[in-house]
Design an enzyme around this catalytic site. Sequence first.
Site, mmCIF file in Angstrom:
data_model
loop_
_atom_site.group_PDB
_atom_site.id
_atom_site.type_symbol
_atom_site.label_atom_id
_atom_site.label_comp_id
_atom_site.label_asym_id
_atom_site.label_seq_id
_atom_site.Cartn_x
_atom_site.Cartn_y
_atom_site.Cartn_z
ATOM 1 N N THR A 182 0.845 -1.195 0.000
ATOM 2 C CA THR A 182 0.000 0.000 0.000
ATOM 3 C C THR A 182 0.879 1.244 0.000
ATOM 4 O OG1 THR A 182 -1.750 -1.139 1.165
ATOM 5 C CG2 THR A 182 -1.640 1.237 1.501
ATOM 6 N N ARG A 210 -14.496 -7.606 0.411
ATOM 7 C CA ARG A 210 -13.733 -7.179 1.594
ATOM 8 C C ARG A 210 -13.115 -5.771 1.385
ATOM 9 N NH1 ARG A 210 -8.206 -5.505 2.635
ATOM 10 N NH2 ARG A 210 -7.718 -6.032 4.781
HETATM 11 N N1 ASP Z 1 -3.980 -2.051 4.725
HETATM 12 C C1 ASP Z 1 -4.264 -2.659 3.448
HETATM 13 C C2 ASP Z 1 -5.547 -3.463 3.562
HETATM 14 O O1 ASP Z 1 -5.766 -4.082 4.571
HETATM 15 C C3 ASP Z 1 -3.186 -3.566 2.959
HETATM 16 C C4 ASP Z 1 -1.793 -3.032 3.027
HETATM 17 O O2 ASP Z 1 -1.521 -2.038 3.689
HETATM 18 O O3 ASP Z 1 -0.937 -3.620 2.376
HETATM 19 O O4 ASP Z 1 -6.288 -3.474 2.613
#
Ligand code: ASP
Length: 349
Positions: A182, A210
């Site tokens: 992310t 989700r």
């Molecule tokens: N926080 C993000 C999610 O749960 C994933 C990530 O940060 O890589 O969708």
Amino acid sequence: MPAAAQAFPDGEAWSIAIHGGAGTIERENITPEKDAEIRAALSKALDAGFRILRDGGSSMDAITATIMILEDDPNFNAGKGAVFTWDKTNELDSSIMDGSDLSAGAAAGINGTKNPILLARAVKDNSPHVMLSGAGANQFSREQGLEQVTADYYATPRRLEQIDAVLAKEISAADVDYKFGTVGAVAMDKNGNMAAGTSTGGMTGKRWGRIGDSPIIGAGTYADDRSCAISATGAGEYFIRLGVAHEICARIRMRWPIAIEEAQLTVPKDADGNYTYIIHASEFMLPDAEIQQIADDVIAELGELGGDGGIIYATPWGQAGYSYNTPGMYRGRATSEGEKSVGIYGDED
Ligand code: ASP
């Protein structure tokens, strides 16, 4: 004047921190070429925000420009290079917040928009809502004239390999040992305005629509000129449960007046028993160590719940930093004090 007031930044102070995900990022898993590629990508994104802030631009413009560069880079799990869902589609999430007026925008489970952070910003600026999702959000994006791409734009060979591995083993996303990817940015501009933004493809193999923390204001993103700007990355379910981004900002906001009172108690009194100096709120900053401690405390609680990941922060006093409980985090920061660095592993600054 008490010590705590002396380092207060002048009106020219600004700061920015960025991330490209946290996770099992260790030297033995990354080739020197990949290491150099990631550092170059982080530097390029940091520079874009750095220039805007240095030249007097807004924190909102700085974080938008920074996040767009990371979204366009296939190394990160946002925009191009987003991870695949269980159904081998891409569902992207993004959010943005302006700390000067607490205005915010978010998009969840979207596709078609080349740069999801622009959709979050359009929701904030041009709709009466804070969060749009799915087909409706995609329609809003088109109506806003945002650049559209076809589904294959996001796909990269590496992400296809990852989803194929997940599907072959029939394991859930939560069981995959993968690097989060992310992206996010937080900043304070010369006017003291804070902004935060986050963009992601979510988790590999996610299904049933989700949604993680990234598009949720208060969980993955938060900005408030009175306390801080936060962008998170990691196992979203845990960040939602703790309300991590807002929790850190709230603790800073509540700690500050108490810290002023404590500092006032250290000021000498005159013969009449009156303080020789009255500390004014406008000259008092929370010290670096206190900010770091607050961020670390919340990330420690995240760990106790079972969650992995981290956050970046910027404060109204010009600090910019990180806190994470994973082996590494793709990250970078720059401040008007001359600090400028990018990092990958846990053992570098
Ligand atoms: N926080 C993000 C999610 O749960 C994933 C990530 O940060 O890589 O969708």
